[in-house]
Design a protein around this motif. Structure first.
Motif, PDB file in Angstrom:
ATOM      1  N   MET A   1       0.824  -1.194   0.000  1.00  0.00           N
ATOM      2  CA  MET A   1       0.000   0.000   0.000  1.00  0.00           C
ATOM      3  C   MET A   1       0.871   1.261   0.000  1.00  0.00           C
ATOM      4  O   MET A   1       0.585   2.207  -0.708  1.00  0.00           O
ATOM      5  CB  MET A   1      -0.918  -0.047   1.227  1.00  0.00           C
ATOM      6  CG  MET A   1      -1.843   1.111   1.326  1.00  0.00           C
ATOM      7  SD  MET A   1      -3.107   0.987   0.054  1.00  0.00           S
ATOM      8  CE  MET A   1      -4.143   2.296   0.510  1.00  0.00           C
ATOM      9  N   LYS A   2       1.923   1.227   0.810  1.00  0.00           N
ATOM     10  CA  LYS A   2       2.805   2.381   0.905  1.00  0.00           C
ATOM     11  C   LYS A   2       3.557   2.603  -0.411  1.00  0.00           C
ATOM     12  O   LYS A   2       3.748   3.742  -0.835  1.00  0.00           O
ATOM     13  CB  LYS A   2       3.789   2.185   2.052  1.00  0.00           C
ATOM     14  CG  LYS A   2       4.638   3.382   2.332  1.00  0.00           C
ATOM     15  CD  LYS A   2       5.519   3.174   3.549  1.00  0.00           C
ATOM     16  CE  LYS A   2       6.347   4.401   3.811  1.00  0.00           C
ATOM     17  NZ  LYS A   2       7.205   4.238   4.979  1.00  0.00           N
ATOM     18  N   SER A   3       3.943   1.548  -1.079  1.00  0.00           N
ATOM     19  CA  SER A   3       4.676   1.694  -2.342  1.00  0.00           C
ATOM     20  C   SER A   3       3.775   2.261  -3.440  1.00  0.00           C
ATOM     21  O   SER A   3       4.247   3.023  -4.287  1.00  0.00           O
ATOM     22  CB  SER A   3       5.278   0.356  -2.775  1.00  0.00           C
ATOM     23  OG  SER A   3       4.264  -0.584  -3.053  1.00  0.00           O
ATOM     24  N   LYS A   4       2.484   1.920  -3.420  1.00  0.00           N
ATOM     25  CA  LYS A   4       1.548   2.486  -4.400  1.00  0.00           C
ATOM     26  C   LYS A   4       1.414   3.992  -4.195  1.00  0.00           C
ATOM     27  O   LYS A   4       1.339   4.751  -5.153  1.00  0.00           O
ATOM     28  CB  LYS A   4       0.183   1.810  -4.290  1.00  0.00           C
ATOM     29  CG  LYS A   4       0.145   0.407  -4.821  1.00  0.00           C
ATOM     30  CD  LYS A   4      -1.254  -0.147  -4.743  1.00  0.00           C
ATOM     31  CE  LYS A   4      -1.298  -1.576  -5.242  1.00  0.00           C
ATOM     32  NZ  LYS A   4      -2.654  -2.133  -5.172  1.00  0.00           N
ATOM     33  N   PHE A   5       1.396   4.411  -2.939  1.00  0.00           N
ATOM     34  CA  PHE A   5       1.301   5.835  -2.639  1.00  0.00           C
ATOM     35  C   PHE A   5       2.549   6.569  -3.119  1.00  0.00           C
ATOM     36  O   PHE A   5       2.457   7.651  -3.707  1.00  0.00           O
ATOM     37  CB  PHE A   5       1.108   6.037  -1.130  1.00  0.00           C
ATOM     38  CG  PHE A   5       1.097   7.478  -0.717  1.00  0.00           C
ATOM     39  CD1 PHE A   5      -0.004   8.284  -0.994  1.00  0.00           C
ATOM     40  CD2 PHE A   5       2.181   8.046  -0.067  1.00  0.00           C
ATOM     41  CE1 PHE A   5      -0.023   9.606  -0.633  1.00  0.00           C
ATOM     42  CE2 PHE A   5       2.176   9.373   0.302  1.00  0.00           C
ATOM     43  CZ  PHE A   5       1.073  10.157   0.024  1.00  0.00           C
ATOM     44  N   VAL A   6       3.703   6.003  -2.883  1.00  0.00           N
ATOM     45  CA  VAL A   6       4.961   6.613  -3.304  1.00  0.00           C
ATOM     46  C   VAL A   6       5.025   6.697  -4.824  1.00  0.00           C
ATOM     47  O   VAL A   6       5.445   7.707  -5.394  1.00  0.00           O
ATOM     48  CB  VAL A   6       6.168   5.833  -2.729  1.00  0.00           C
ATOM     49  CG1 VAL A   6       7.469   6.309  -3.329  1.00  0.00           C
ATOM     50  CG2 VAL A   6       6.196   5.940  -1.211  1.00  0.00           C
ATOM     51  N   ALA A   8       2.409   6.783  -6.925  1.00  0.00           N
ATOM     52  CA  ALA A   8       1.422   7.774  -7.361  1.00  0.00           C
ATOM     53  C   ALA A   8       1.943   9.188  -7.128  1.00  0.00           C
ATOM     54  O   ALA A   8       1.799  10.067  -7.991  1.00  0.00           O
ATOM     55  CB  ALA A   8       0.103   7.572  -6.625  1.00  0.00           C
ATOM     56  N   LEU A   9       2.577   9.415  -5.980  1.00  0.00           N
ATOM     57  CA  LEU A   9       3.142  10.724  -5.693  1.00  0.00           C
ATOM     58  C   LEU A   9       4.258  11.063  -6.677  1.00  0.00           C
ATOM     59  O   LEU A   9       4.344  12.196  -7.170  1.00  0.00           O
ATOM     60  CB  LEU A   9       3.668  10.769  -4.254  1.00  0.00           C
ATOM     61  CG  LEU A   9       4.192  12.103  -3.766  1.00  0.00           C
ATOM     62  CD1 LEU A   9       3.088  13.157  -3.798  1.00  0.00           C
ATOM     63  CD2 LEU A   9       4.763  11.960  -2.369  1.00  0.00           C
TER      64      LEU A   9
END
Length: 88
Positions: A1-6, A8-9
């Motif tokens: 989940m955290k890697s998807k956010f990174v 996307a950012l």
């Protein structure tokens, strides 16, 4: 989940960076309309002025096409405009 956010950012930052670079490379050429495009609107806003006076007003705001001549709308600094300095 955290890697998807990174990811996307990163995509958002990259997209905004490319857009900014493309805008800066074009120096905002498409941002301001030409005098002929603005003339009907300027006539409606200032019906008491002649076409020559309207053109002078346009040139004082937008400057000539030369690089050394920069008007209030192209300077990037609102304080450089005549109206801003005179207190209006």
């Amino acid at each position: 989940m955290k890697s998807k956010f990174v990811i996307a950012l990163g995509v958002i930052v990259l997209t905004l960076g490319i857009g900014t670079a493309a805008y800066a490379a074009g120096e905002g050429q498409g941002l301001w309309a030409s005098f002929q495009d603005m003339l009907p609107h300027m006539r409606a806003m200032h019906p008491d002025l002649s076409d020559r006076q309207l053109e002078d007003m346009y040139q004082s705001c937008h400057g000539n096409s030369g690089q050394n001549e920069r008007g209030m709308m192209r300077s990037g600094n609102a304080q450089s405009g005549g109206m801003m300095q005179s207190g209006f």
